[in-house]
Design an enzyme around this catalytic site. Structure first.
Site, mmCIF file in Angstrom:
data_model
loop_
_atom_site.group_PDB
_atom_site.id
_atom_site.type_symbol
_atom_site.label_atom_id
_atom_site.label_comp_id
_atom_site.label_asym_id
_atom_site.label_seq_id
_atom_site.Cartn_x
_atom_site.Cartn_y
_atom_site.Cartn_z
ATOM 1 N N HIS A 92 1.095 -1.287 -0.297
ATOM 2 C CA HIS A 92 0.001 -0.296 -0.174
ATOM 3 C C HIS A 92 0.650 1.065 -0.189
ATOM 4 O O HIS A 92 1.061 2.415 -1.144
ATOM 5 C CB HIS A 92 -0.862 -0.423 1.184
ATOM 6 C CG HIS A 92 -1.824 1.429 1.553
ATOM 7 N ND1 HIS A 92 -2.667 2.085 0.178
ATOM 8 C CD2 HIS A 92 -1.960 2.251 2.491
ATOM 9 C CE1 HIS A 92 -3.420 2.673 1.532
ATOM 10 N NE2 HIS A 92 -2.432 2.755 2.089
ATOM 11 N N HIS A 116 4.208 7.087 4.938
ATOM 12 C CA HIS A 116 2.968 7.366 6.001
ATOM 13 C C HIS A 116 2.123 6.760 6.984
ATOM 14 O O HIS A 116 1.443 6.699 8.156
ATOM 15 C CB HIS A 116 1.621 8.009 4.919
ATOM 16 C CG HIS A 116 0.970 7.210 4.264
ATOM 17 N ND1 HIS A 116 1.514 6.393 3.227
ATOM 18 C CD2 HIS A 116 -0.532 6.659 4.389
ATOM 19 C CE1 HIS A 116 0.245 5.308 2.876
ATOM 20 N NE2 HIS A 116 -0.588 5.350 4.272
ATOM 21 N N GLU A 120 1.483 5.406 13.263
ATOM 22 C CA GLU A 120 0.099 5.343 13.436
ATOM 23 C C GLU A 120 0.029 3.829 13.452
ATOM 24 O O GLU A 120 -0.686 3.065 14.509
ATOM 25 C CB GLU A 120 -1.344 5.407 12.230
ATOM 26 C CG GLU A 120 -2.137 5.198 12.835
ATOM 27 C CD GLU A 120 -3.470 5.599 12.604
ATOM 28 O OE1 GLU A 120 -4.628 5.547 12.417
ATOM 29 O OE2 GLU A 120 -2.714 6.630 11.065
ATOM 30 N N ASP A 121 0.371 3.013 13.064
ATOM 31 C CA ASP A 121 0.665 1.138 13.055
ATOM 32 C C ASP A 121 1.622 0.728 13.041
ATOM 33 O O ASP A 121 1.570 -0.304 13.457
ATOM 34 C CB ASP A 121 0.048 0.867 11.385
ATOM 35 C CG ASP A 121 -0.952 1.359 10.727
ATOM 36 O OD1 ASP A 121 -1.978 2.277 11.608
ATOM 37 O OD2 ASP A 121 -1.468 1.216 9.700
ATOM 38 N N ASP A 184 -3.819 8.059 -0.696
ATOM 39 C CA ASP A 184 -3.373 7.329 -0.021
ATOM 40 C C ASP A 184 -4.697 6.853 -0.202
ATOM 41 O O ASP A 184 -5.332 5.904 -0.051
ATOM 42 C CB ASP A 184 -3.454 8.045 1.371
ATOM 43 C CG ASP A 184 -3.842 6.817 2.457
ATOM 44 O OD1 ASP A 184 -3.469 5.006 1.986
ATOM 45 O OD2 ASP A 184 -4.260 7.118 4.055
ATOM 46 N N ASP A 304 -23.926 16.098 -23.196
ATOM 47 C CA ASP A 304 -22.546 15.616 -23.121
ATOM 48 C C ASP A 304 -22.068 14.602 -22.802
ATOM 49 O O ASP A 304 -21.092 14.319 -21.658
ATOM 50 C CB ASP A 304 -21.827 17.103 -21.996
ATOM 51 C CG ASP A 304 -21.864 17.334 -21.027
ATOM 52 O OD1 ASP A 304 -22.833 16.737 -20.078
ATOM 53 O OD2 ASP A 304 -21.948 18.261 -20.461
#
Length: 781
Positions: A92, A116, A120-121, A184, A304
């Protein structure tokens, strides 16, 4: 390795046909191939090699050691983690990095994209990232981590408003934070098929309400359109599939039609000596769906549905191409828009015209320069001031600074508005994707872009707040008009002001359309008339309290007022009274909240009949004796009815709950995050009622049913380890169902009973520590 794009609601575009392009233009179009990521289950090493290739396409330096270091660190940090698909988790962040590389972001942004999730993880800290990668990368990772903690699904206005305030503050510090978050979200949406249905609905809702509108505001069309299509795919799968089938039913016929138009246009453009790239496409599904809903039309009635795009080398060639098109085909009146002369608020520029083909089929043509095309597709990322281009020089920041005007305006609202409900209303209005714009001129020839339906008051406040506050009239095209005159494209507006003006009228709030005007008018009332508003608000609140049988001074104590401040997002009691005084808040909302606090504190054990009598003014509540509540649940506003727990979500004490008034079976109590509540229709939502836990001492010993879904990488002894956690905590397992996927992912559905949500959370924390456990979810429907 072949790149594939997941289904996004688009038929594949035919290869663009170029007419006399120079090498620079060809290279630009070659790179402009979309934000693609390799197919699922590609190995991490292959993904990193693809990332390296894409960075080297545009980066002036071949030194990618920092990016490689970020990959190695993230790979090590996520070593034991898996995605719901069963892939290694590192897949990911690498795909996020690839999307950022397609946006041609700088090395620091790509490193932050890869890293990123580590804070947190995993056990890695921001300080460790700062030490290894520098303060720039650490700031971006920290910003994205904080955005990851924002809860978008909450329904309470004050909580959601505070979460969004945090988001915009993070964006203001460094706009790259939200670009990483958009990348993300895009990859998460591309792999949403591996999530449970309730998670798909939750993520699709967040994407439509928050991320796609922000991508639109930043002008990143590549991300915005795909997010919209993916959100529609999971939010309304039936509608989406029906639209797919309708569009594909005549796919061959449409492709032939588009090819014929492209060939015909190319021959005329080439004959005029204009160098251009010409391509045709069927529009995105979400765009088609939006037009069908808003205009109440069928697919065959959408003008359109087809679009031909002409990309030229200069603005003059754009207008020359427009002349050729209008000579070839009959234009539909009112369907021409010049966004080159008058760009959209997100700096989008292009010429749009809808014309009738030879066989009577209408189609849209967009004409723009190469630079306009890149800005249209990549928005602020196309000219980001941090980005290094192939020349090694920094790009001028003028365009991205203009895009950030919108963000600065939101931050100004945050400072001006102490009322979270007002802030949310302003934000929702500003993020409205369905609104069109109207373009008007000042006497000096300056263009003002306003929402469709705006009046002269909106125009006045777009010039300056002082002009709006002192406005007494207006002239449009040289003629006096009333202040509520609805502006039309091309109107020349002159605002008449007077120093003797007493300021705006409250009635103006019912007339104006623009968020800026509403905010400035409310701001004037708050600041200029605060003292009068406070007195007026106090008078209104006192009268309302008296009618309910209370004295305001007895209710407005610090402990009760604090609940009102928290609920409505005000800083102090005077601000609440001022809001009541100028009409921003109803006195009943505030006083009823104070009464609720007062009653909970003094008479928490009264019977339903006594509470009803006291709240209706037929009995003095202060004379009541304390008695036990019934069933541990208090349902506000309804008495003497049966109360049942919903089996779909199994609420337990400590959960946020809501009541649903059923037909003939009393009130059913659900968790607020129950999928049946989240996906409820507007009609059914009218039957929801506030509910809360209120347990007696004896009821605290009761047990309540709970269900968990445990996802893990299958191994020998896994069930034994999980069962041991239950037995050690003296919790009996009522039922357990286990299934294993071909990829080796085990899904366990476990039913049991606990006393409270605290006990459940402790149990979940212990299970998470078991080796190979990937994720745990409570049943939500």
């Amino acid at each position: 390795m072949s790149d594939v794009i997941p289904v996004t609601g688009m038929e594949e575009n035919k290869a663009p046909q170029t007419v006399g392009l120079n090498s620079d233009a060809r290279q630009l179009l070659k790179k402009d191939s979309g934000l693609t990521t390799p197919c699922d289950f590609t190995s991490p090493e292959d993904l990193f090699e693809e990332l390296r290739k894409r960075v080297l396409r545009y980066h002036p330096s071949d030194d990618l050691t920092l990016i490689e270091k970020a990959y190695r660190v993230a790979d090590d940090a996520h070593q034991e983690q898996k995605r719901k698909s069963g892939e290694p988790y590192i897949v990911h962040p690498l795909c996020v990095g690839i999307i950022l590389a397609d946006l041609e972001m700088d090395k620091e942004t790509i490193c932050a994209g890869i890293l990123h999730d580590v804070v947190e993880d995993t056990d890695m800290t921001v300080d460790e990232i700062r030490k290894e990668f520098g303060s720039d990368v650490a700031l971006l990772v920290d910003g994205v981590t904080k955005l990851g903690q924002v809860d978008y699904k909450v329904e309470k206005v004050e909580i959601q408003a505070e979460n969004l305030r945090k988001m915009f503050l993070a964006m203001a510090k460094d706009i790259r934070v939200i670009i990483i978050k958009l990348a993300d979200r895009l990859h998460n949406m591309r792999t949403l098929e591996y999530m449970r249905r309730e998670k798909q609905l939750e993520k699709a809702s967040e994407t439509m309400d928050i991320y796609a509108p922000i991508a639109q505001r930043l002008g990143i069309s590549r991300i915005k359109t795909e997010l919209d299509d993916l959100a529609l795919r999971y939010w309304k799968p039936g509608v989406y599939q029906e639209l797919v089938d309708e569009v594909n039913a005549k796919k061959m016929q449409r492709e032939e039609f588009v090819e014929d138009i492209v060939d015909e246009v190319r021959s005329h453009i080439e004959g005029a000596g204009i160098k251009a790239e010409i391509s045709g496409r069927v529009k995105h599904y979400f765009s088609i769906y939006k037009k069908m809903v808003n205009q109440d039309k069928t697919l065959d009635q959408i003008y359109d549905l087809f679009a031909i795009r002409i990309i030229t080398g200069s603005v003059s060639d754009c207008y020359a191409s427009l002349g050729i098109i209008h000579e070839m085909y009959k234009p539909i009146p009112g369907r021409f828009k010049d966004y080159i002369a008058m760009p959209k608020p997100n700096m989008y520029q292009s010429l749009h015209t809808t014309v009738i083909g030879r066989d009577g089929t209408p189609f849209e043509i967009q004409i723009r320069t190469y630079e306009m095309h890149r800005v249209a597709e990549y928005g602020i990322a196309a000219h980001w001031k941090y980005k290094e281009v192939s020349s090694g020089r920094n790009v001028s920041g003028n365009q991205e600074e203009e895009k950030l005007t919108w963000l600065r305006q939101i931050l100004e609202w945050q400072q001006d508005s102490s009322d979270n409900q007002e802030f949310m209303s302003l934000l929702k209005s500003d993020l409205d994707l369905f609104s069109e714009s109207v373009y008007c001129f000042s006497p000096q020839g300056d263009v003002k872009t306003l929402p469709n339906g705006s009046c002269t008051i909106d125009f006045a406040y777009s010039v300056h707040s002082a002009v709006g506050n002192k406005m007494i009239g207006a002239r449009v095209n040289g003629k006096l008009v009333p202040v509520d005159y609805v502006l039309k494209n091309g109107d020349r507006v002159e605002i008449i002001t007077s120093q003797n003006s007493k300021g705006p009228s409250r009635d103006w709030l019912k007339i104006v359309k623009s968020t800026q005007a509403k905010n400035k008018i409310n701001q004037w009332f708050r600041k200029e008339l605060k003292t009068d508003n406070i007195e007026h608000g106090k008078e209104l609140a006192s009268q309302y309290a008296k009618a309910k049988g209370y004295v305001l001074s007895e209710l407005a104590t610090p402990e009760y007022v604090s609940g009102v401040l928290t609920k409505y997002g005000f800083r102090d009691w005077e601000s609440v009274l001022a809001a009541i005084g100028h009409g921003g808040l109803k006195e009943g909302q505030v006083v009823n909240k104070l009464i609720d606090q007062y009653q909970k504190d003094h008479f928490k054990n009264a019977t339903d009949e006594e509470v009803l009598a006291a709240s209706s003014g037929t009995r003095d509540y202060r004379d009541l004796k304390e008695r036990g509540s019934k069933g541990g649940i208090v349902v506000k506003g309804i008495h003497d009815v049966a109360v049942h727990f919903a089996k779909c979500c199994s609420p337990i004490p400590g959960d946020e709950i809501v009541g649903y008034v059923t037909r003939g079976r009393g009130v059913t109590v659900h968790r607020t995050d129950c999928i049946n509540i989240i996906s409820m229709s507007e009609t059914d939502r009218e039957r929801l009622i506030e509910a809360e836990w209120q347990l007696t001492e004896s009821e605290k010993n009761n047990t309540y049913s709970a269900e968990l879904n445990i996802y893990a990488e299958n191994r020998t002894g896994l069930l034994v380890d999980i069962s041991r956690v239950f037995s050690e905590r003296h919790i009996d397992i009522g039922q357990m169902n286990v299934r294993t996927s071909k990829q080796g992912t085990a899904t366990m559905e476990v039913s049991f009973s606990v006393h409270s949500v605290e006990e459940l959370n402790t149990l979940i924390a212990q299970i998470r520590k078991i080796r190979n456990v990937l994720d745990i979810e409570r049943k939500t429907g």
